[in-house]
Design a protein around this motif. Structure first.
Motif, PDB file in Angstrom:
ATOM      1  N   UNK A 218      61.718  78.632  23.587  1.00 34.64           N
ATOM      2  CA  UNK A 218      60.722  77.825  24.399  1.00 34.64           C
ATOM      3  C   UNK A 218      59.966  79.293  24.616  1.00 34.64           C
ATOM      4  N   UNK A 219      58.556  79.231  24.662  1.00 29.56           N
ATOM      5  CA  UNK A 219      57.779  80.285  24.651  1.00 29.56           C
ATOM      6  C   UNK A 219      56.640  79.935  25.707  1.00 29.56           C
ATOM      7  N   UNK A 220      56.692  80.455  27.048  1.00 27.05           N
ATOM      8  CA  UNK A 220      55.589  80.264  27.797  1.00 27.05           C
ATOM      9  C   UNK A 220      54.643  80.984  27.500  1.00 27.05           C
ATOM     10  N   UNK A 221      53.308  80.346  27.587  1.00 30.41           N
ATOM     11  CA  UNK A 221      51.865  80.924  26.995  1.00 30.41           C
ATOM     12  C   UNK A 221      51.464  81.746  28.288  1.00 30.41           C
ATOM     13  N   UNK A 222      50.917  82.978  28.206  1.00 32.67           N
ATOM     14  CA  UNK A 222      50.519  83.665  29.376  1.00 32.67           C
ATOM     15  C   UNK A 222      49.013  83.181  29.468  1.00 32.67           C
ATOM     16  N   UNK A 223      48.552  83.401  30.870  1.00 33.70           N
ATOM     17  CA  UNK A 223      47.301  82.800  31.278  1.00 33.70           C
ATOM     18  C   UNK A 223      46.977  81.332  31.300  1.00 33.70           C
ATOM     19  N   UNK A 224      47.977  80.484  30.870  1.00 38.22           N
ATOM     20  CA  UNK A 224      47.943  79.204  31.137  1.00 38.22           C
ATOM     21  C   UNK A 224      48.252  78.445  32.449  1.00 38.22           C
ATOM     22  N   UNK A 225      47.490  78.058  33.159  1.00 40.87           N
ATOM     23  CA  UNK A 225      47.984  77.796  34.662  1.00 40.87           C
ATOM     24  C   UNK A 225      47.519  76.251  35.003  1.00 40.87           C
ATOM     25  N   UNK A 226      47.385  75.501  33.977  1.00 43.09           N
ATOM     26  CA  UNK A 226      47.017  74.026  34.116  1.00 43.09           C
ATOM     27  C   UNK A 226      48.091  73.538  33.364  1.00 43.09           C
ATOM     28  N   UNK A 227      49.065  72.442  34.213  1.00 44.31           N
ATOM     29  CA  UNK A 227      49.914  71.569  33.352  1.00 44.31           C
ATOM     30  C   UNK A 227      49.199  70.420  32.920  1.00 44.31           C
ATOM     31  N   UNK A 228      48.549  70.652  31.848  1.00 43.09           N
ATOM     32  CA  UNK A 228      47.727  69.576  31.107  1.00 43.09           C
ATOM     33  C   UNK A 228      48.785  68.598  30.602  1.00 43.09           C
ATOM     34  N   UNK A 229      48.258  67.247  30.627  1.00 42.39           N
ATOM     35  CA  UNK A 229      48.994  66.049  30.427  1.00 42.39           C
ATOM     36  C   UNK A 229      50.343  65.908  30.927  1.00 42.39           C
ATOM     37  N   UNK A 230      50.462  66.058  32.158  1.00 46.30           N
ATOM     38  CA  UNK A 230      51.522  65.740  33.057  1.00 46.30           C
ATOM     39  C   UNK A 230      50.998  65.075  34.345  1.00 46.30           C
ATOM     40  N   UNK A 231      51.807  64.385  35.311  1.00 43.03           N
ATOM     41  CA  UNK A 231      51.400  63.970  36.398  1.00 43.03           C
ATOM     42  C   UNK A 231      50.810  65.015  37.560  1.00 43.03           C
ATOM     43  N   UNK A 232      51.167  66.339  37.302  1.00 39.98           N
ATOM     44  CA  UNK A 232      50.507  67.320  38.101  1.00 39.98           C
ATOM     45  C   UNK A 232      48.973  67.462  37.937  1.00 39.98           C
ATOM     46  N   UNK A 233      48.491  66.795  36.985  1.00 36.11           N
ATOM     47  CA  UNK A 233      47.073  66.893  36.882  1.00 36.11           C
ATOM     48  C   UNK A 233      46.534  65.442  37.506  1.00 36.11           C
ATOM     49  N   UNK A 234      47.214  64.901  38.392  1.00 38.01           N
ATOM     50  CA  UNK A 234      46.611  63.600  38.950  1.00 38.01           C
ATOM     51  C   UNK A 234      45.349  63.819  39.782  1.00 38.01           C
ATOM     52  N   UNK A 235      45.422  65.066  40.583  1.00 36.46           N
ATOM     53  CA  UNK A 235      44.074  65.069  41.228  1.00 36.46           C
ATOM     54  C   UNK A 235      42.990  65.296  40.630  1.00 36.46           C
ATOM     55  N   UNK A 236      42.894  65.842  39.342  1.00 32.54           N
ATOM     56  CA  UNK A 236      41.807  66.281  38.291  1.00 32.54           C
ATOM     57  C   UNK A 236      41.620  64.741  37.916  1.00 32.54           C
ATOM     58  N   UNK A 237      42.413  63.982  37.456  1.00 30.44           N
ATOM     59  CA  UNK A 237      42.267  62.543  36.992  1.00 30.44           C
ATOM     60  C   UNK A 237      41.379  61.853  37.857  1.00 30.44           C
ATOM     61  N   UNK A 238      41.864  61.886  39.141  1.00 29.50           N
ATOM     62  CA  UNK A 238      41.345  60.821  40.236  1.00 29.50           C
ATOM     63  C   UNK A 238      39.981  61.428  40.516  1.00 29.50           C
ATOM     64  N   UNK A 239      39.785  62.963  40.464  1.00 27.42           N
ATOM     65  CA  UNK A 239      38.103  63.376  40.672  1.00 27.42           C
ATOM     66  C   UNK A 239      37.198  63.098  39.468  1.00 27.42           C
ATOM     67  N   UNK A 240      37.650  62.947  38.363  1.00 27.12           N
ATOM     68  CA  UNK A 240      37.070  62.537  37.149  1.00 27.12           C
ATOM     69  C   UNK A 240      36.806  61.262  37.074  1.00 27.12           C
ATOM     70  N   UNK A 241      37.765  60.152  37.468  1.00 28.12           N
ATOM     71  CA  UNK A 241      37.607  58.874  37.375  1.00 28.12           C
ATOM     72  C   UNK A 241      36.252  58.165  37.506  1.00 28.12           C
ATOM     73  N   UNK A 242      35.724  58.456  38.571  1.00 27.71           N
ATOM     74  CA  UNK A 242      34.215  57.759  38.837  1.00 27.71           C
ATOM     75  C   UNK A 242      33.366  58.391  37.973  1.00 27.71           C
TER      76      UNK A 242
END
Length: 348
Positions: A218-242
């Motif tokens: 398991x290798x964490x990627x430095x500088x990657x601060x967005x949990x893409x393709x997970x439920x944690x991106x729900x606020x972004x999804x809701x913002x982009x929906x309309x």
């Protein structure tokens, strides 16, 4: 996960799978285009920009649509704010991928099937005719206005994981660990020993998993601060929906393969659904290339650098295209393999 070094003409691919019935009867061998996802941290595409007027004109058009300068799109440092950085990065990656597509088209290459991961899925949808280019870039540029995570929220992160291919193995390292999600499945490695996956979630949980797992698993990627393709991106999804709802999608003109499930996207509603779910649902490269293989694709061209080269097993030869010399490699490989270049859609 970019590799450096010498590039052989033919990429590594998996041992040949049994041919579908339509292939065994002499059906045409088709060309597929694959688009990766993610936002790279290094500038790409300068050589293509200098070499081809087609690419220079295209970048000028993207600049006019997005309000970014050509330099910002092509090579300057990305912004520091998380969502603005992500937005400009997606514009950069999509511009390069479409630029590669347009250069190939100028030499007479057109895909019979198309698909991609995450941002690549949306780029592929555009090139399949499901939405206009300006609609795509208006959406990508507009995502810079998405709200930043609240200051008190746990830090998010991404890790690359190497899992077992054994049938009784966990679905991914960290399965059932709170705060960790399977965000992407890239399939088996070229040597057939492991499976490459992307994990995303809380950075602290990913760090703890990496410390406990066997070295290099398991290798964490430095500088990657967005949990893409997970439920944690729900606020972004809701913002982009309309904004996504306002895009005038149409039915794709080519077989368009989903990265969210094993499926060919055939309608405007299918494509809109992919755009809506993309930010919160896990992605799978296997779904894309497996579907292409089933429909007669026998050569894949990878647009840009965002799918790792030489690491993954594909069920057909693939050529990665990032620089001018790779255009010739793609043409040579297609002709040597007897690939149909007419762009006639792959079998439904």
């Amino acid at each position: 996960m970019q590799l450096s070094g010498t590039r052989p003409l033919y990429r590594t691919w998996a041992a040949p799978l049994p041919l579908p019935s339509h292939q065994s009867t002499g059906a045409v061998m088709s060309l597929g285009y694959l688009f990766g996802g993610g936002v790279g941290t290094e500038p790409r595409g300068q050589e293509l920009y200098r070499t081809y007027e087609t690419v220079r004109s295209w970048y000028e058009q993207v600049s006019a649509w997005t309000g970014l300068t050509v330099g910002q799109i092509l090579e300057e440092d990305l912004p520091t704010a998380q969502e603005e950085r992500q937005s400009v990065g997606t514009v950069r990656e999509a511009a390069l991928a479409i630029g590669v597509h347009d250069v190939l088209a100028s030499f007479g290459l057109r895909p019979a099937a198309i698909g991609g991961l995450s941002l690549g899925a949306m780029t592929a949808s555009c090139l399949a005719g499901a939405l206009g280019r300006r609609d795509l870039f208006d959406m990508l540029a507009g995502s810079r206005d998405a709200p930043e995570p609240p200051a008190g929220d746990p830090r998010q992160g991404i890790a690359i994981a190497f899992g077992s291919l054994a049938e009784d193995a966990p679905s991914h390292p960290g399965e059932n660990v709170p705060g960790i999600h399977l965000a992407g499945d890239f399939g088996p490695t070229a040597d057939g020993t492991r499976r490459i996956m992307m994990l995303a979630g809380h950075a602290e949980a990913l760090g703890a998993l990496a410390a406990e797992a066997p070295p290099g698993t398991v290798v964490p990627l430095p500088g990657r601060t967005i949990a893409v393709h997970t439920p944690l991106r729900r606020p972004y999804r809701d913002f982009m929906a309309p904004r996504i709802d306002a895009i005038p999608f149409t039915d794709p003109e080519l077989p368009l393969f989903s990265c969210l499930e094993p499926k060919v996207l055939r309608t405007a509603a299918d494509v809109r659904d992919l755009f809506q779910r993309n930010s919160t649902n896990p992605i799978s490269l296997v779904d894309v290339y497996g579907g292409m293989r089933e429909q007669g694709v026998r050569l894949g061209l990878v647009m840009g650098p965002s799918i790792p080269e030489g690491i993954l097993a594909f069920p057909f030869p693939v050529v990665h295209i990032e620089r001018p010399e790779h255009i010739e490699q793609a043409l040579t490989t297609a002709y040597d393999l007897g690939i149909d270049l007419s762009g006639a859609p792959a079998l439904p």
